[in-house]
Scaffold this motif. Sequence first.
Motif, short mmCIF file in Angstrom:
data_model
loop_
_atom_site.label_atom_id
_atom_site.label_comp_id
_atom_site.label_asym_id
_atom_site.label_seq_id
_atom_site.Cartn_x
_atom_site.Cartn_y
_atom_site.Cartn_z
N LYS A 11 -3.73 -11.47 29.86
CA LYS A 11 -3.80 -10.06 30.26
C LYS A 11 -4.50 -9.92 31.61
N ARG A 12 -5.63 -10.60 31.75
CA ARG A 12 -6.38 -10.50 33.01
C ARG A 12 -5.62 -11.15 34.16
N TRP A 13 -4.94 -12.26 33.90
CA TRP A 13 -4.15 -12.94 34.93
C TRP A 13 -3.03 -12.03 35.43
N ARG A 14 -2.35 -11.39 34.49
CA ARG A 14 -1.24 -10.49 34.85
C ARG A 14 -1.75 -9.26 35.60
N SER A 15 -3.02 -8.90 35.40
CA SER A 15 -3.57 -7.75 36.12
C SER A 15 -3.98 -8.12 37.55
N GLY A 16 -3.91 -9.42 37.87
CA GLY A 16 -4.19 -9.84 39.24
C GLY A 16 -5.48 -10.60 39.44
N MET A 17 -6.22 -10.85 38.36
CA MET A 17 -7.47 -11.60 38.49
C MET A 17 -7.19 -13.08 38.74
N GLU A 18 -8.05 -13.71 39.50
CA GLU A 18 -7.98 -15.15 39.75
C GLU A 18 -8.65 -15.90 38.58
N PRO A 19 -8.27 -17.17 38.36
CA PRO A 19 -8.87 -17.94 37.26
C PRO A 19 -10.40 -17.96 37.29
N GLU A 20 -10.98 -18.07 38.47
CA GLU A 20 -12.44 -18.11 38.58
C GLU A 20 -13.05 -16.78 38.13
N GLU A 21 -12.40 -15.67 38.50
CA GLU A 21 -12.88 -14.35 38.09
C GLU A 21 -12.78 -14.18 36.58
N ILE A 22 -11.67 -14.63 36.02
CA ILE A 22 -11.46 -14.53 34.58
C ILE A 22 -12.53 -15.31 33.84
N ALA A 23 -12.75 -16.56 34.27
CA ALA A 23 -13.75 -17.41 33.62
C ALA A 23 -15.14 -16.78 33.70
N ARG A 24 -15.50 -16.28 34.84
CA ARG A 24 -16.82 -15.66 35.02
C ARG A 24 -16.95 -14.42 34.14
N ALA A 25 -15.94 -13.57 34.12
CA ALA A 25 -15.98 -12.33 33.34
C ALA A 25 -16.04 -12.60 31.84
N MET A 26 -15.36 -13.66 31.39
CA MET A 26 -15.29 -13.96 29.97
C MET A 26 -16.37 -14.94 29.52
N GLY A 27 -17.06 -15.55 30.47
CA GLY A 27 -18.11 -16.51 30.11
C GLY A 27 -17.55 -17.82 29.58
N VAL A 28 -16.41 -18.24 30.13
CA VAL A 28 -15.80 -19.50 29.71
C VAL A 28 -15.63 -20.41 30.92
#
Length: 55
Positions: free
Chosen positions: A15-32
């Motif tokens: 969902k976050r990837w499709r919204s335009g977030m980069e992998p690094e942003e996703i990982a940071r936001a989700m704590g993974v």
Amino acid sequence: MDGPGEVCLEAEVEKRWRSGMEPEEIARAMGVDVGWVEDILAAQEEGPDATPGTV
């Protein structure tokens, strides 16, 4: 076998990837780990109906 929590995390990554977030942003936001996020995204790109866009 994946537990239900893991499936939800994978769906959230997609969902976050499709919204335009980069992998690094996703990982940071989700704590993974960013490597885990990249693995999820790579698996989706290999799937028949995966179409993550670029922003």
